[in-house]
Design an enzyme around this catalytic site. Structure first.
Site, short mmCIF file in Angstrom:
data_model
loop_
_atom_site.label_atom_id
_atom_site.label_comp_id
_atom_site.label_asym_id
_atom_site.label_seq_id
_atom_site.Cartn_x
_atom_site.Cartn_y
_atom_site.Cartn_z
N SER A 128 -12.54 12.71 29.92
CA SER A 128 -11.41 13.42 29.34
C SER A 128 -11.85 14.79 28.85
O SER A 128 -12.86 14.90 28.17
CB SER A 128 -10.83 12.63 28.16
OG SER A 128 -10.42 11.35 28.56
N CYS A 129 -11.12 15.81 29.21
CA CYS A 129 -11.32 17.15 28.69
C CYS A 129 -9.99 17.88 28.80
O CYS A 129 -9.10 17.46 29.55
CB CYS A 129 -12.37 17.93 29.49
SG CYS A 129 -14.08 17.43 29.18
#
Length: 426
Positions: A11-12
């Protein structure tokens, strides 16, 4: 087989505002780096350099040919690898990357990590467009692959990138060696762990469409939608979750996109927990954050705010400016382990080492106090807010021409704020 499990660190969120969306005549870049929750991210300054013709450069897993000259860079990176999750160079180029899975298979074999590609592009480019070409050329020559976390179980992915400079931004999305890019000449844009370029393609790999057609993913006639053609029919769980973050991020940008986006707005978005953009879930969290101001006026300096600590909602964005006297801040540099580093010994990652730097240690102690001692915790959080506000005010005065520090003082600005934050935690 390479992992894409729901607990994998994938996740980013990256954001950019290009005038007229920005409240000032500047491009504003931002990223949260979401990684395994105990992974340490350091902030590394690498000065410009000249290199022997024909020399080789060791990246995380493989060597590549070095170029004659490299630019100065500031990098926020997982401390076990060579590349970076996000960073900037002395010419005002900023890049952030994201994990993505597509119909093209990922490989465990050693190649360039997306984070290596990011650093190489910063060291070798003076504009976001040039950085795009650096990445795609290296991708074609060396490919992307290798495990992206410090763990015996391999975890591999392909990458998307948000690239920005003083005048424009680009989204670059890859699938193996193939890619598509979209130019962002104005307005606001975000990316979040999924293919997001549809039919608005500004540049692409010369074999992108013929490959898709040969695989039976596209009929060869009519509209070509890159995201639709190359996205997996069944997405990993975290990529499905990223859709909600992408929509939330787009809405948060939209609320300010009529000329209201500032560095403070971007910091607020990165701190937004309700959307999941400020991540703290299961085995991973937001481990570092960055916001950059890239003025259109080339006589004004670019300013890069970096936390070097996890959880931006309880961290300090500290200003960094390239210039005379700029040097490494030792308090945000992790210890090194040479040939005995678990990333260097084969088989890799069979042991663990303590990579915590001084600011990370102090910050972790402060987070513990925030949770266990309400009064002391409130004092520490107030200190963080006051220190960040002081940095923002200094930058506002600098860009407005109200503050003109000596070049040496400006180059040491980040070091000064790191030292003060460390002292506050002792």
């Amino acid at each position: 087989m390479a992992s894409s499990s729901p607990e994998a660190p994938c996740s980013c969120d990256c954001f950019v505002s290009v005038p007229p969306a920005s409240a000032i005549p500047a491009v504003i870049f931002a990223k949260n780096s979401d990684r395994p929750r105990d992974e340490v991210q350091e902030v590394v300054f690498v000065p410009a350099g000249t290199h022997t013709p024909g020399s080789r450069l060791q990246c995380t897993y493989i060597e590549v040919e070095q170029v004659p000259k490299t630019h100065a860079v500031i990098l926020s990176r997982p401390s076990w690898l060579w590349g970076a999750e996000m960073g900037a160079n002395e010419h005002g180029v900023c890049i952030g990357n994201e994990a993505v899975w597509t119909k093209e298979p990922v490989g465990e074999e050693d190649a360039l990590l997306g984070m290596d590609l990011l650093r190489l592009a910063l060291e070798r480019s003076s504009s976001s467009r040039e950085a795009l070409h650096v990445i795609t050329d290296l991708l074609e020559r060396y490919g992307q692959g290798g495990s992206c976390r410090e763990d015996p179980a391999p975890f591999c992915y392909h990458n998307t990138f948000l690239l920005a400079d003083r005048t424009e931004a680009w989204v670059l999305e890859t699938a193996g060696r193939l890619w598509a890019a979209q130019r962002i000449p104005e307005g606001a844009r975000n990316i979040s762990n999924q293919l997001s370029i549809g039919t608005d393609i500004s540049a692409e790999h010369p074999e992108l469409r013929t490959h898709a057609q040969a695989q039976g993913w596209w009929g060869g006639q009519g509209t070509f939608d890159f995201a639709q053609v190359f996205s997996l029919a069944r997405q990993p769980v975290r990529m499905e979750a990223a859709k909600a973050r992408f929509r939330a991020g787009r809405e948060l940008l939209r609320q300010q996109a009529a000329g209201g986006i500032t560095a403070e707005v971007m910091m607020g978005i990165l701190r937004n927990k309700d959307s999941g953009i400020c991540m703290d879930s299961g085995g991973f969290r937001t481990t570092a954050s960055m916001v950059s101001i890239l003025p259109r006026d080339p006589t004004q300096p670019c300013v890069h705010f970096l936390t070097a600590t996890p959880d931006p909602s309880r961290s300090v964005f500290k200003p960094f400016i390239f210039g005379v006297g700029t040097a490494q801040a030792p308090q945000v540099l992790s210890p090194t382990f040479g040939a005995q580093d678990p990333v260097r010994t084969l088989p890799r990652f069979q042991t663990q080492v303590d990579r915590r730097h001084a600011l990370y240690r102090g910050h972790q102690a402060a987070l513990g106090l925030m949770e266990s001692d309400q009064d002391r915790g409130q004092q520490l959080r107030q200190m963080q807010q006051d220190l960040e506000r002081e940095g923002l005010e200094a930058v506002r005065g600098l860009l407005a021409g109200e503050w003109a520090p000596p070049p040496q003082e400006r180059g040491c600005l980040f070091q000064t704020f790191v030292e003060r934050e460390c002292q506050a935690y002792t």
